[in-house]
Scaffold this motif. Sequence first.
Motif, PDB file in Angstrom:
ATOM      1  N   GLY A 175      20.322 -53.931 132.719  1.00  0.00           N
ATOM      2  CA  GLY A 175      19.835 -52.554 132.831  1.00  0.00           C
ATOM      3  C   GLY A 175      19.692 -51.898 131.462  1.00  0.00           C
ATOM      4  O   GLY A 175      18.642 -51.347 131.127  1.00  0.00           O
ATOM      5  N   ALA A 176      20.757 -52.007 130.665  1.00  0.00           N
ATOM      6  CA  ALA A 176      20.777 -51.301 129.376  1.00  0.00           C
ATOM      7  C   ALA A 176      19.832 -51.939 128.372  1.00  0.00           C
ATOM      8  O   ALA A 176      19.182 -51.247 127.593  1.00  0.00           O
ATOM      9  N   GLU A 177      19.738 -53.275 128.393  1.00  0.00           N
ATOM     10  CA  GLU A 177      18.967 -53.943 127.341  1.00  0.00           C
ATOM     11  C   GLU A 177      17.512 -54.200 127.728  1.00  0.00           C
ATOM     12  O   GLU A 177      16.652 -54.289 126.852  1.00  0.00           O
ATOM     13  N   VAL A 178      17.245 -54.348 129.031  1.00  0.00           N
ATOM     14  CA  VAL A 178      15.890 -54.741 129.438  1.00  0.00           C
ATOM     15  C   VAL A 178      15.230 -53.702 130.365  1.00  0.00           C
ATOM     16  O   VAL A 178      14.178 -53.141 130.029  1.00  0.00           O
ATOM     17  N   ALA A 179      15.835 -53.470 131.533  1.00  0.00           N
ATOM     18  CA  ALA A 179      15.175 -52.627 132.541  1.00  0.00           C
ATOM     19  C   ALA A 179      15.062 -51.177 132.085  1.00  0.00           C
ATOM     20  O   ALA A 179      14.013 -50.539 132.248  1.00  0.00           O
ATOM     21  N   GLY A 180      16.123 -50.637 131.495  1.00  0.00           N
ATOM     22  CA  GLY A 180      16.121 -49.238 131.042  1.00  0.00           C
ATOM     23  C   GLY A 180      15.046 -48.978 130.001  1.00  0.00           C
ATOM     24  O   GLY A 180      14.209 -48.075 130.167  1.00  0.00           O
ATOM     25  N   PRO A 181      15.021 -49.775 128.910  1.00  0.00           N
ATOM     26  CA  PRO A 181      13.996 -49.552 127.887  1.00  0.00           C
ATOM     27  C   PRO A 181      12.564 -49.676 128.417  1.00  0.00           C
ATOM     28  O   PRO A 181      11.649 -49.062 127.864  1.00  0.00           O
ATOM     29  N   ALA A 182      12.359 -50.460 129.488  1.00  0.00           N
ATOM     30  CA  ALA A 182      11.000 -50.647 130.021  1.00  0.00           C
ATOM     31  C   ALA A 182      10.641 -49.589 131.066  1.00  0.00           C
ATOM     32  O   ALA A 182       9.489 -49.499 131.495  1.00  0.00           O
ATOM     33  N   ALA A 183      11.627 -48.789 131.497  1.00  0.00           N
ATOM     34  CA  ALA A 183      11.418 -47.923 132.666  1.00  0.00           C
ATOM     35  C   ALA A 183      10.245 -46.955 132.491  1.00  0.00           C
ATOM     36  O   ALA A 183       9.464 -46.752 133.419  1.00  0.00           O
ATOM     37  N   ASP A 184      10.116 -46.365 131.307  1.00  0.00           N
ATOM     38  CA  ASP A 184       9.039 -45.390 131.109  1.00  0.00           C
ATOM     39  C   ASP A 184       7.670 -46.055 131.179  1.00  0.00           C
ATOM     40  O   ASP A 184       6.730 -45.500 131.736  1.00  0.00           O
ATOM     41  N   SER A 185       7.574 -47.257 130.627  1.00  0.00           N
ATOM     42  CA  SER A 185       6.277 -47.936 130.648  1.00  0.00           C
ATOM     43  C   SER A 185       5.930 -48.421 132.050  1.00  0.00           C
ATOM     44  O   SER A 185       4.779 -48.330 132.495  1.00  0.00           O
ATOM     45  N   VAL A 186       6.922 -48.904 132.785  1.00  0.00           N
ATOM     46  CA  VAL A 186       6.712 -49.304 134.185  1.00  0.00           C
ATOM     47  C   VAL A 186       6.195 -48.112 134.982  1.00  0.00           C
ATOM     48  O   VAL A 186       5.232 -48.214 135.750  1.00  0.00           O
ATOM     49  N   ASP A 187       6.813 -46.959 134.755  1.00  0.00           N
ATOM     50  CA  ASP A 187       6.462 -45.739 135.475  1.00  0.00           C
ATOM     51  C   ASP A 187       5.065 -45.259 135.073  1.00  0.00           C
ATOM     52  O   ASP A 187       4.236 -44.952 135.923  1.00  0.00           O
ATOM     53  N   ARG A 188       4.803 -45.234 133.779  1.00  0.00           N
ATOM     54  CA  ARG A 188       3.529 -44.709 133.289  1.00  0.00           C
ATOM     55  C   ARG A 188       2.365 -45.572 133.789  1.00  0.00           C
ATOM     56  O   ARG A 188       1.364 -45.071 134.273  1.00  0.00           O
ATOM     57  N   GLY A 220       6.133 -41.484 142.605  1.00  0.00           N
ATOM     58  CA  GLY A 220       7.278 -42.155 141.987  1.00  0.00           C
ATOM     59  C   GLY A 220       7.399 -43.581 142.489  1.00  0.00           C
ATOM     60  O   GLY A 220       6.507 -44.063 143.201  1.00  0.00           O
ATOM     61  N   MET A 221       8.476 -44.244 142.122  1.00  0.00           N
ATOM     62  CA  MET A 221       8.665 -45.658 142.486  1.00  0.00           C
ATOM     63  C   MET A 221       7.393 -46.449 142.192  1.00  0.00           C
ATOM     64  O   MET A 221       6.954 -47.290 142.988  1.00  0.00           O
ATOM     65  N   ARG A 234      10.897 -37.698 140.656  1.00  0.00           N
ATOM     66  CA  ARG A 234       9.746 -38.300 141.359  1.00  0.00           C
ATOM     67  C   ARG A 234      10.183 -39.551 142.133  1.00  0.00           C
ATOM     68  O   ARG A 234       9.805 -39.751 143.284  1.00  0.00           O
ATOM     69  N   ASP A 235      10.978 -40.392 141.483  1.00  0.00           N
ATOM     70  CA  ASP A 235      11.452 -41.609 142.170  1.00  0.00           C
ATOM     71  C   ASP A 235      12.273 -41.234 143.407  1.00  0.00           C
ATOM     72  O   ASP A 235      12.125 -41.833 144.479  1.00  0.00           O
ATOM     73  N   ALA A 236      13.127 -40.233 143.269  1.00  0.00           N
ATOM     74  CA  ALA A 236      14.045 -39.883 144.360  1.00  0.00           C
ATOM     75  C   ALA A 236      13.311 -39.268 145.550  1.00  0.00           C
ATOM     76  O   ALA A 236      13.810 -39.312 146.681  1.00  0.00           O
ATOM     77  N   HIS A 237      12.133 -38.698 145.300  1.00  0.00           N
ATOM     78  CA  HIS A 237      11.371 -38.137 146.427  1.00  0.00           C
ATOM     79  C   HIS A 237      10.925 -39.223 147.404  1.00  0.00           C
ATOM     80  O   HIS A 237      10.596 -38.928 148.554  1.00  0.00           O
ATOM     81  N   SER A 238      10.903 -40.473 146.962  1.00  0.00           N
ATOM     82  CA  SER A 238      10.514 -41.547 147.877  1.00  0.00           C
ATOM     83  C   SER A 238      11.569 -41.751 148.964  1.00  0.00           C
ATOM     84  O   SER A 238      11.268 -42.255 150.044  1.00  0.00           O
ATOM     85  N   ALA A 239      12.813 -41.355 148.664  1.00  0.00           N
ATOM     86  CA  ALA A 239      13.939 -41.722 149.532  1.00  0.00           C
ATOM     87  C   ALA A 239      13.792 -41.190 150.954  1.00  0.00           C
ATOM     88  O   ALA A 239      14.101 -41.884 151.925  1.00  0.00           O
ATOM     89  N   SER A 240      13.303 -39.950 151.081  1.00  0.00           N
ATOM     90  CA  SER A 240      13.221 -39.391 152.434  1.00  0.00           C
ATOM     91  C   SER A 240      11.928 -39.810 153.137  1.00  0.00           C
ATOM     92  O   SER A 240      11.744 -39.552 154.322  1.00  0.00           O
ATOM     93  N   LEU A 241      11.024 -40.477 152.402  1.00  0.00           N
ATOM     94  CA  LEU A 241       9.714 -40.823 152.975  1.00  0.00           C
ATOM     95  C   LEU A 241       9.588 -42.294 153.349  1.00  0.00           C
ATOM     96  O   LEU A 241       8.734 -42.670 154.150  1.00  0.00           O
ATOM     97  N   MET A 242      10.398 -43.141 152.706  1.00  0.00           N
ATOM     98  CA  MET A 242      10.266 -44.593 152.932  1.00  0.00           C
ATOM     99  C   MET A 242      11.619 -45.163 153.376  1.00  0.00           C
ATOM    100  O   MET A 242      12.471 -45.377 152.535  1.00  0.00           O
ATOM    101  N   VAL A 243      11.848 -45.357 154.593  1.00  0.00           N
ATOM    102  CA  VAL A 243      11.196 -45.006 155.854  1.00  0.00           C
ATOM    103  C   VAL A 243      11.354 -43.491 156.068  1.00  0.00           C
ATOM    104  O   VAL A 243      12.376 -42.913 155.706  1.00  0.00           O
ATOM    105  N   HIS A 244      10.381 -42.835 156.683  1.00  0.00           N
ATOM    106  CA  HIS A 244      10.436 -41.384 156.823  1.00  0.00           C
ATOM    107  C   HIS A 244      11.692 -40.945 157.602  1.00  0.00           C
ATOM    108  O   HIS A 244      11.996 -41.474 158.659  1.00  0.00           O
TER     109      HIS A 244
END
Lengths: 74, 378
Positions: free
Chosen positions: B9-22, B192-193, B350-360
Amino acid sequence: LDQTELAIRTIIGQFGRLAADAASLDDSSDLYEAGLTSHASVNVMLALEDEFDLEFPERMLRRATFSSIATIRD
Amino acid sequence: LAERVRRVGAEVAGPAADSVDRDARFPREGIDALRAAGLLAAYVPPEYGGSGCTVSDLSVLCRTLGEFCASTAMVFAMHQIQVACIVRHGATSPFFRDYLQDLVRDGRLIASATTEAGVGGDLRSSVCAVETDGDQFRLEKNATVISYGEHVDDVLATARRGPDASPNDQVLVLVRRPGLDLKPNGTWDTLGMRGTCSLGFLLTATGRVDQIIPVPFSDISNLTMLPVSHIVWSSLWLGIATDAVNRARSYVRLSARKTPGTVPPAAVRLAEVYVALGEIAATVESAVRDYEANLDDADAMASLGMAIRMNNLKVSVSRGVLDVIAGALSICGILGYKNDSPFSVGRHLRDAHSASLMVHNDRILAHTAALLCVYKDA
């Protein structure tokens, strides 16, 4: 057919929303395989409680209890 | 394991998170790092070469990943749900015992194809059917969503047991290349997501009938898929909220340093947010304990009470994390609102807004409502 079984079959026919005709089912036919959904099974439970003036205790509210006409009867 | 996941998370996923999102792209580097660390096989029992971790461990892993990149965490979580279904329900079959060893050796990634055009989002009913011919089968499914479908090795798909079976008489079948063809359909440009790349696919598959899990899907769903899904999803949503709160804490610390001797006003709000975060964590932990305590009691797992509690978990956590993240935003103020500040919580929100929608949540509440009509215990 005795009265109890007839009533069970009528309720399944009315609320079970099965693909097959409830009258044509065997006592031991798997109702879930015949198309009983969990939602429809709730309606079947409620109708049975009303018809027989009873309440299924929590421990009987299981899939197995409602899986066939015979198990409902038991 | 928790240490390894934190490092990924700290070395790979975290640093990539903004680019994945964008770019709304698959979090390739995070998933590759998880694979390299043997974490895709975390839930596989040691007898097949896996780490044999529990659902409680999975919960911790998903929460940890959720602190760094929600999309990576969601792909990881969905994959683990599929692994859990195979481990819990397929291990009686020689095919699936071999498959679990392949999964460990190759670090295979599994996606889920449970939704389908024409059933109105109801996972417990299928239009498509497995067509068998001797020991071979063929399946064609118009899957409205297969998350990360373009990046998977294998897919677990629901289908009717056969062409004559009723819509809810379903099986779960593992389809894999070369007998698997996925034609993408639609786009995934979402709030999000964004890295889950949850496109629709036309799925066509052929294979051998022993790729069908030898247990009705209704049992797999009640005993494993549904409770494990709600647990791992809630855990990663909790992770998203945890990172938002961590950012708010850094912000408050920074303010406190500027005004030594006085507690900054935002600290009180932080204290409130902390209460809410603790409540969510307790909700998740108690559901995990509940699940593990009843794991080997099929009656208890299939009971209405358990279904209601697992539904409550999902609804409660999906609502709670939004409040917590909104609180963190309010603490960080304009620096939380800005996308390019270290206190930014926009992606979290934005990511957290998916929580109540998937599954609704409405669908889940409607299911609980029906169960409550007959449920008797407190």
